[in-house]
Design a protein around this motif. Structure first.
Motif, mmCIF file in Angstrom:
data_model
loop_
_atom_site.group_PDB
_atom_site.id
_atom_site.type_symbol
_atom_site.label_atom_id
_atom_site.label_comp_id
_atom_site.label_asym_id
_atom_site.label_seq_id
_atom_site.Cartn_x
_atom_site.Cartn_y
_atom_site.Cartn_z
ATOM 1 N N ALA A 87 45.779 36.249 112.918
ATOM 2 C CA ALA A 87 45.562 37.619 112.889
ATOM 3 C C ALA A 87 44.184 37.984 112.369
ATOM 4 O O ALA A 87 43.754 37.256 111.931
ATOM 5 C CB ALA A 87 46.539 38.039 112.670
ATOM 6 N N ALA A 88 43.743 38.368 113.653
ATOM 7 C CA ALA A 88 42.312 38.917 112.848
ATOM 8 C C ALA A 88 42.376 39.683 111.615
ATOM 9 O O ALA A 88 42.952 41.206 111.575
ATOM 10 C CB ALA A 88 41.526 39.783 113.948
ATOM 11 N N GLU A 89 41.310 39.659 110.836
ATOM 12 C CA GLU A 89 41.327 40.715 109.495
ATOM 13 C C GLU A 89 41.094 42.140 109.795
ATOM 14 O O GLU A 89 39.882 41.940 110.702
ATOM 15 C CB GLU A 89 41.377 40.163 108.469
ATOM 16 N N ARG A 90 42.067 43.015 109.540
ATOM 17 C CA ARG A 90 40.694 44.230 109.275
ATOM 18 C C ARG A 90 41.232 45.101 107.854
ATOM 19 O O ARG A 90 41.791 44.414 107.291
ATOM 20 C CB ARG A 90 41.485 45.032 111.086
ATOM 21 N N VAL A 91 40.317 45.656 108.221
ATOM 22 C CA VAL A 91 40.442 46.581 106.953
ATOM 23 C C VAL A 91 41.233 48.738 106.959
ATOM 24 O O VAL A 91 40.701 48.643 107.643
ATOM 25 C CB VAL A 91 39.483 47.124 105.517
ATOM 26 N N PRO A 92 42.355 48.566 106.762
ATOM 27 C CA PRO A 92 42.585 50.089 107.119
ATOM 28 C C PRO A 92 41.866 51.318 107.192
ATOM 29 O O PRO A 92 41.063 51.003 105.764
ATOM 30 C CB PRO A 92 44.091 50.657 106.893
ATOM 31 N N GLU A 93 42.329 52.423 107.824
ATOM 32 C CA GLU A 93 40.817 53.369 107.029
ATOM 33 C C GLU A 93 41.176 53.728 105.817
ATOM 34 O O GLU A 93 40.219 54.285 104.807
ATOM 35 C CB GLU A 93 41.359 54.428 108.272
ATOM 36 N N SER A 94 42.651 53.691 105.575
ATOM 37 C CA SER A 94 43.172 54.056 104.369
ATOM 38 C C SER A 94 42.539 53.627 103.298
ATOM 39 O O SER A 94 42.290 54.166 102.557
ATOM 40 C CB SER A 94 44.518 54.490 104.358
ATOM 41 N N THR A 95 42.353 52.353 103.049
ATOM 42 C CA THR A 95 42.281 51.767 102.021
ATOM 43 C C THR A 95 40.257 51.977 102.020
ATOM 44 O O THR A 95 39.728 51.786 100.743
ATOM 45 C CB THR A 95 42.347 49.952 102.439
ATOM 46 N N ARG A 96 39.577 51.924 102.957
ATOM 47 C CA ARG A 96 38.299 52.275 103.226
ATOM 48 C C ARG A 96 38.165 53.840 102.230
ATOM 49 O O ARG A 96 37.335 53.755 101.224
ATOM 50 C CB ARG A 96 37.155 52.343 104.032
ATOM 51 N N ARG A 97 38.743 54.765 102.985
ATOM 52 C CA ARG A 97 38.867 55.874 101.909
ATOM 53 C C ARG A 97 39.205 55.789 101.021
ATOM 54 O O ARG A 97 38.777 56.016 99.980
ATOM 55 C CB ARG A 97 39.947 56.834 102.529
ATOM 56 N N LEU A 98 40.322 55.172 99.945
ATOM 57 C CA LEU A 98 40.612 54.584 98.361
ATOM 58 C C LEU A 98 38.924 54.011 97.857
ATOM 59 O O LEU A 98 38.751 53.883 96.794
ATOM 60 C CB LEU A 98 41.334 53.367 98.594
ATOM 61 N N LEU A 99 38.590 53.439 98.516
ATOM 62 C CA LEU A 99 37.164 52.246 98.047
ATOM 63 C C LEU A 99 36.309 53.546 97.722
ATOM 64 O O LEU A 99 35.573 54.204 96.638
ATOM 65 C CB LEU A 99 36.488 51.867 98.891
ATOM 66 N N ARG A 100 35.822 54.845 98.285
ATOM 67 C CA ARG A 100 34.869 55.884 98.669
ATOM 68 C C ARG A 100 35.483 57.020 97.559
ATOM 69 O O ARG A 100 35.135 56.859 96.875
ATOM 70 C CB ARG A 100 35.131 56.422 100.469
ATOM 71 N N VAL A 101 36.462 56.759 97.098
ATOM 72 C CA VAL A 101 36.808 57.614 95.703
ATOM 73 C C VAL A 101 36.935 56.944 94.646
ATOM 74 O O VAL A 101 37.355 58.005 93.595
ATOM 75 C CB VAL A 101 37.527 58.813 96.369
ATOM 76 N N MET A 102 37.354 55.467 94.406
ATOM 77 C CA MET A 102 37.466 54.843 93.666
ATOM 78 C C MET A 102 35.904 55.458 92.658
ATOM 79 O O MET A 102 35.196 55.242 92.835
ATOM 80 C CB MET A 102 37.346 53.709 93.854
ATOM 81 N N GLY A 103 36.262 55.814 91.319
ATOM 82 C CA GLY A 103 35.349 55.725 90.471
ATOM 83 C C GLY A 103 34.977 54.211 89.289
ATOM 84 O O GLY A 103 34.261 54.207 88.510
ATOM 85 N N THR A 104 34.553 52.976 90.394
ATOM 86 C CA THR A 104 34.620 51.958 89.785
ATOM 87 C C THR A 104 33.991 50.880 90.736
ATOM 88 O O THR A 104 34.786 51.424 91.864
ATOM 89 C CB THR A 104 35.835 51.843 88.833
#
Length: 303
Positions: A107-124
Motif C-alpha cells: 500500500a502507498a504510504e501516507r501520513v494522516p492529517e491528524s498526525t501532521r497536526r500532532l507534529l505541528r503542536v509538539m514542543g519537541t
C-alpha cells in the motif's frame, strides 16, 4: 542448492549471522583446538537445537525446508535470540512456507492529517518515518535540530541514507555508531517483511555500494522492531544537546512510526532545545515579515 525464494535466503543469512555471533563458551561448550569459523559450527547449533546437521545446513543454504514451530523454538533457544530476533526468525520461516509468487500487499504510504497536526503542536523535534525509514513528515524543531529534509531530493530523505552518506550527520551526531546500528537493525526488520520491495532493493543496494560501514552493519543481521537511545548532538548554533530518541508505531500494517527527540526536564539540554526553538521561531518570523514586505512592494509597483 539454494532456492530462489527470497524469504528462504533471508532466513539462511539470518541464521548464519546469529551463529557467527556465538562462541562455544557462550553455550557451555569447550572451545577445543583451532577453529576455522569465528562462531559456532553448524553441527554445534544443530546439536543444541536437537536437529540433524544436514537439516540445519539446508536451512542456512536457503533450501526448501519447513521447520516446525517446535524446531524454531529450539533454534531460538540455541542461538540465544532476544524477543525481536525470535519474532523475526518465526516470521521469516512462516513467510518461506508461502509460494514464491505470493507478495505482501504494498500500500502507498501516507501520513494522516491528524498526525501532521500532532507534529505541528509538539514542543519537541518529531519526524514520521515510513517502513524503510524514509522521512515522510517533520516539524520545524526537527528541521532546526537535524536540518531541512526538503533540501534533499525525495529519494534521499531517508534516515539510514543520511546517517551513512552525509558527512555532516557524523559530525553532528556524537553517538553515530549506536544510532546507525539501531536504524540498520530496524531497516533489516522492515526488509524482511518484503525482501523484493523495490524501495528496499534500491536503498540497500545503493548503501552497500557506497558505504563500507553500512555493509559492515548490514552483515550483522541485527533486527529491531522499534528503536530508542540517547545521543549527543553538537549543534552549530546552540552547542551540545543530549537528547533521548524513541519511535512510536502509528496506525497501519506495516505502518509508519513517529520518531521523537526529547531532553530531560530541568537540564541545560532542555534549555538549549528551547533556545533552538526560539531561534527557529525568530528566523521564521523574520522570513515571514520579509515575504510580506516583498509582496506589498510588488503590489505597490503594479499600481
Amino acid at each position: 542448492m539454494a532456492t530462489d525464494h527470497p524469504y528462504a535466503r533471508e532466513l539462511g543469512d539470518f541464521l548464519r549471522a546469529r551463529r557467527a555471533r556465538l562462541r562455544p563458551q557462550d553455550v557451555g561448550l569447550e572451545p577445543g583446538g583451532r577453529r576455522r569459523v569465528s562462531g559456532l559450527r553448524r553441527e554445534e547449533i544443530a546439536l543444541l537445537a536437537g536437529l540433524s546437521t544436514d537439516y540445519y545446513q539446508r536451512m542456512e543454504q536457503g533450501r526448501d525446508v519447513r521447520p516446525s514451530e517446535g524446531a524454531l523454538e529450539s533454534l531460538a533457544t540455541a542461538l540465544h535470540l532476544n524477543g525481536d530476533e525470535r519474532r523475526h526468525l518465526f516470521d521469516l520461516a512462516r513467510s518461506a512456507r508461502r509460494p514464491v509468487h505470493t507478495r505482501p500487499r504494498r500500500a502507498a504510504e501516507r501520513v494522516p492529517e491528524s498526525t501532521r497536526r500532532l507534529l505541528r503542536v509538539m514542543g519537541t523535534p518529531g519526524l514520521v518515518l515510513g517502513r524503510h525509514l524514509d522521512v515522510l513528515a517533520w516539524n520545524p524543531l526537527a528541521e532546526a535540530l537535524l536540518g531541512d529534509p526538503a533540501d534533499r531530493p525525495p529519494a534521499e530523505r531517508n534516515m539510514v541514507a543520511v546517517l551513512f552518506r552525509d558527512p555532516e550527520a557524523r559530525r553532528l551526531c556524537q553517538g553515530w555508531e549506536t544510532m546507525a546500528r539501531q536504524y540498520v537493525a530496524m531497516l533489516h526488520a522492515a526488509v524482511a517483511d518484503d525482501p523484493d520491495h523495490p524501495r528496499a532493493t534500491e536503498l540497500v543496494g545503493e548503501l552497500s555500494i557506497h558505504s563500507p560501514d553500512f555493509r559492515r552493519l548490514w552483515a550483522r543481521h541485527d533486527v529491531r522492531e522499534n528503536v530508542h537511545g540517547t545521543t549527543l548532538f553538537l549543534h552549530p548554533e546552540v552547542g551540545g544537546i543530549t537528547v533521548d530518541w524513541d519511535t512510536y508505531p502509528l496506525p497501519g500494517n506495516p505502518g509508519p512510526v513517529l520518531l521523537v527527540f526529547t531532553a530531560e526536564p530541568g537540564t541545560a539540554d532542555e534549555e538549549r532545545l528551547q533556545l533552538l526553538a526560539s531561534l527557529r521561531a525568530t528566523r521564521d518570523h523574520s522570513l515571514h515579515t520579509a515575504a510580506r514586505r516583498s509582496a506589498q512592494l510588488a503590489r505597490d509597483a503594479s499600481r
